[in-house]
Scaffold this motif. Structure first.
Motif, PDB file in Angstrom:
ATOM      1  N   VAL A   6      68.521   2.066  51.966  1.00  0.00           N
ATOM      2  CA  VAL A   6      69.226   2.124  53.245  1.00  0.00           C
ATOM      3  C   VAL A   6      68.926   3.437  53.964  1.00  0.00           C
ATOM      4  O   VAL A   6      68.690   3.453  55.175  1.00  0.00           O
ATOM      5  N   GLU A   7      68.889   4.542  53.231  1.00  0.00           N
ATOM      6  CA  GLU A   7      68.623   5.844  53.832  1.00  0.00           C
ATOM      7  C   GLU A   7      67.200   5.960  54.365  1.00  0.00           C
ATOM      8  O   GLU A   7      66.942   6.702  55.316  1.00  0.00           O
ATOM      9  N   ASN A   8      66.278   5.254  53.759  1.00  0.00           N
ATOM     10  CA  ASN A   8      64.867   5.361  54.142  1.00  0.00           C
ATOM     11  C   ASN A   8      64.339   4.109  54.831  1.00  0.00           C
ATOM     12  O   ASN A   8      63.127   3.889  54.876  1.00  0.00           O
ATOM     13  N   MET A   9      65.218   3.292  55.376  1.00  0.00           N
ATOM     14  CA  MET A   9      64.819   2.029  55.994  1.00  0.00           C
ATOM     15  C   MET A   9      63.842   2.235  57.153  1.00  0.00           C
ATOM     16  O   MET A   9      62.861   1.495  57.272  1.00  0.00           O
ATOM     17  N   ALA A  10      64.051   3.231  57.981  1.00  0.00           N
ATOM     18  CA  ALA A  10      63.150   3.465  59.116  1.00  0.00           C
ATOM     19  C   ALA A  10      61.753   3.809  58.624  1.00  0.00           C
ATOM     20  O   ALA A  10      60.754   3.283  59.140  1.00  0.00           O
ATOM     21  N   THR A  11      61.658   4.662  57.622  1.00  0.00           N
ATOM     22  CA  THR A  11      60.354   5.036  57.073  1.00  0.00           C
ATOM     23  C   THR A  11      59.671   3.837  56.434  1.00  0.00           C
ATOM     24  O   THR A  11      58.457   3.640  56.595  1.00  0.00           O
ATOM     25  N   ILE A  12      60.423   3.032  55.728  1.00  0.00           N
ATOM     26  CA  ILE A  12      59.869   1.840  55.088  1.00  0.00           C
ATOM     27  C   ILE A  12      59.348   0.864  56.134  1.00  0.00           C
ATOM     28  O   ILE A  12      58.245   0.316  56.004  1.00  0.00           O
ATOM     29  N   LEU A  13      60.102   0.645  57.201  1.00  0.00           N
ATOM     30  CA  LEU A  13      59.671  -0.286  58.256  1.00  0.00           C
ATOM     31  C   LEU A  13      58.425   0.213  58.978  1.00  0.00           C
ATOM     32  O   LEU A  13      57.487  -0.558  59.211  1.00  0.00           O
ATOM     33  N   VAL A  14      58.396   1.482  59.329  1.00  0.00           N
ATOM     34  CA  VAL A  14      57.225   2.039  60.016  1.00  0.00           C
ATOM     35  C   VAL A  14      56.006   1.968  59.109  1.00  0.00           C
ATOM     36  O   VAL A  14      54.910   1.605  59.553  1.00  0.00           O
ATOM     37  N   SER A  15      56.174   2.269  57.839  1.00  0.00           N
ATOM     38  CA  SER A  15      55.063   2.198  56.889  1.00  0.00           C
ATOM     39  C   SER A  15      54.546   0.769  56.743  1.00  0.00           C
ATOM     40  O   SER A  15      53.336   0.545  56.677  1.00  0.00           O
ATOM     41  N   ALA A  16      55.447  -0.193  56.707  1.00  0.00           N
ATOM     42  CA  ALA A  16      55.054  -1.595  56.594  1.00  0.00           C
ATOM     43  C   ALA A  16      54.293  -2.048  57.837  1.00  0.00           C
ATOM     44  O   ALA A  16      53.290  -2.772  57.736  1.00  0.00           O
TER      45      ALA A  16
END
Length: 57
Positions: A6-16
């Motif tokens: 949840v804390e890193n959702m933005a980073t995960i989405l951008v990376s994907a």
């Protein structure tokens, strides 16, 4: 573990999204190579390496 996601959702989405874009570019380049198309898109007539990069068919 759930809190980390949840804390890193933005980073995960951008990376994907970036990984999908890179994969799309690679797939496109492979398809064009199989079709015998030039990777630069401008044709080989005016290129100084026109006899070196493609095999004669």
């Amino acid at each position: 573990m759930s809190a980390w996601i949840v804390e890193n959702m933005a980073t995960i989405l951008v990376s994907a999204i970036l990984a999908a874009a890179v994969a799309g570019v690679i797939v496109s380049m492979v398809r064009n190579k199989r079709k015998g198309k030039s990777s630069c898109g401008c044709g080989c007539a005016g290129c100084s390496m026109n006899g070196s990069c493609h095999s004669g068919k």
